[in-house]
Scaffold this motif. Structure first.
Motif, PDB file in Angstrom:
ATOM      1  N   ASN A  59       0.919  -1.294   0.037  1.00  0.00           N
ATOM      2  CA  ASN A  59       0.039  -0.066  -0.017  1.00  0.00           C
ATOM      3  C   ASN A  59       0.819   1.397  -0.010  1.00  0.00           C
ATOM      4  N   THR A  60       2.285   1.166  -0.128  1.00  0.00           N
ATOM      5  CA  THR A  60       3.008   2.417   0.157  1.00  0.00           C
ATOM      6  C   THR A  60       3.783   2.769  -1.256  1.00  0.00           C
ATOM      7  N   ALA A  61       4.052   3.999  -1.508  1.00  0.00           N
ATOM      8  CA  ALA A  61       4.655   4.313  -2.731  1.00  0.00           C
ATOM      9  C   ALA A  61       6.295   4.089  -2.249  1.00  0.00           C
ATOM     10  N   HIS A  62       6.771   3.779  -3.324  1.00  0.00           N
ATOM     11  CA  HIS A  62       8.454   3.579  -3.130  1.00  0.00           C
ATOM     12  C   HIS A  62       9.174   4.485  -4.078  1.00  0.00           C
ATOM     13  N   ARG A  64       8.046   5.811  -6.907  1.00  0.00           N
ATOM     14  CA  ARG A  64       7.764   5.888  -8.154  1.00  0.00           C
ATOM     15  C   ARG A  64       6.150   6.317  -8.471  1.00  0.00           C
ATOM     16  N   GLU A  65       5.659   6.334  -9.417  1.00  0.00           N
ATOM     17  CA  GLU A  65       4.287   6.688  -9.549  1.00  0.00           C
ATOM     18  C   GLU A  65       3.223   5.898  -9.018  1.00  0.00           C
ATOM     19  N   TRP A  66       3.710   4.581  -9.018  1.00  0.00           N
ATOM     20  CA  TRP A  66       2.328   3.322  -8.665  1.00  0.00           C
ATOM     21  C   TRP A  66       2.780   2.808  -7.346  1.00  0.00           C
ATOM     22  N   ARG A  67       1.822   2.410  -6.853  1.00  0.00           N
ATOM     23  CA  ARG A  67       1.655   1.463  -5.577  1.00  0.00           C
ATOM     24  C   ARG A  67       1.379  -0.031  -5.970  1.00  0.00           C
ATOM     25  N   SER A  70      -2.259   0.351  -6.442  1.00  0.00           N
ATOM     26  CA  SER A  70      -2.733   1.241  -7.824  1.00  0.00           C
ATOM     27  C   SER A  70      -3.484   0.439  -8.839  1.00  0.00           C
ATOM     28  N   VAL A 118       6.951  -0.412  -9.489  1.00  0.00           N
ATOM     29  CA  VAL A 118       6.497   0.147  -8.313  1.00  0.00           C
ATOM     30  C   VAL A 118       7.754   0.698  -7.853  1.00  0.00           C
TER      31      VAL A 118
END
Length: 140
Positions: A59-62, A64-67, A70, A118
């Motif tokens: 559930n976390t962004a790393h 980059r744009e997506w999780r 997403s 991700v």
């Protein structure tokens, strides 16, 4: 690295470590159930999976744009949708889709692709183990 009394013992130790790694890799590739895949990832990581860490990772962004969520949804028990193409994605949680994580080659393929989207890199064995351990706890 500890010193070995002889080159022979050192070579034997290295060979044993290599065999252990190959056995773990083979276990992950030959698996036919989520539980077997999880055991293979955990063996490769040499650590127990942590479902809570897997949920946070999902559930976390790393950077980059997506999780993961997403495209797969939160929680991942319904049909998701690819964030850029809109293509439907079958539910990710094994409780909602019994076909998930039953093909080791397919699992590795999608982890490689999705982790790159991700994270910008492949996931580690520990990350895969954590995410899969959490997904196995998700109920419909």
């Amino acid at each position: 690295m500890p010193r070995f009394p002889s080159q022979t013992l050192r070579r034997q130790a290295i060979a044993m470590l290599a065999l252990a790694g190959l056995a773990a890799l083979h276990a992950a590739q030959a698996a036919t159930t989520p539980t077997e895949l999880l055991a293979g990832f955990a063996a490769q990581a040499a650590a127990a999976p942590q479902p809570a860490r897997g949920e946070a990772f999902f559930n976390t962004a790393h950077g980059r744009e997506w999780r993961c969520s997403s495209c797969h949804g939160a929680p991942p028990v319904q049909t998701g949708k690819h964030a850029s193409t809109g293509k439907p994605i079958t539910p990710l949680a094994p409780a909602a889709n019994p076909e998930r994580f039953t093909d080791a080659a397919k699992t590795e393929k999608w982890f490689r692709r999705n982790c790159n989207d991700v994270l910008g890199r492949e996931c580690s064995a520990a990350e895969k183990a954590d995410v899969l351990a959490w997904l196995m706890t998700v109920k419909r």
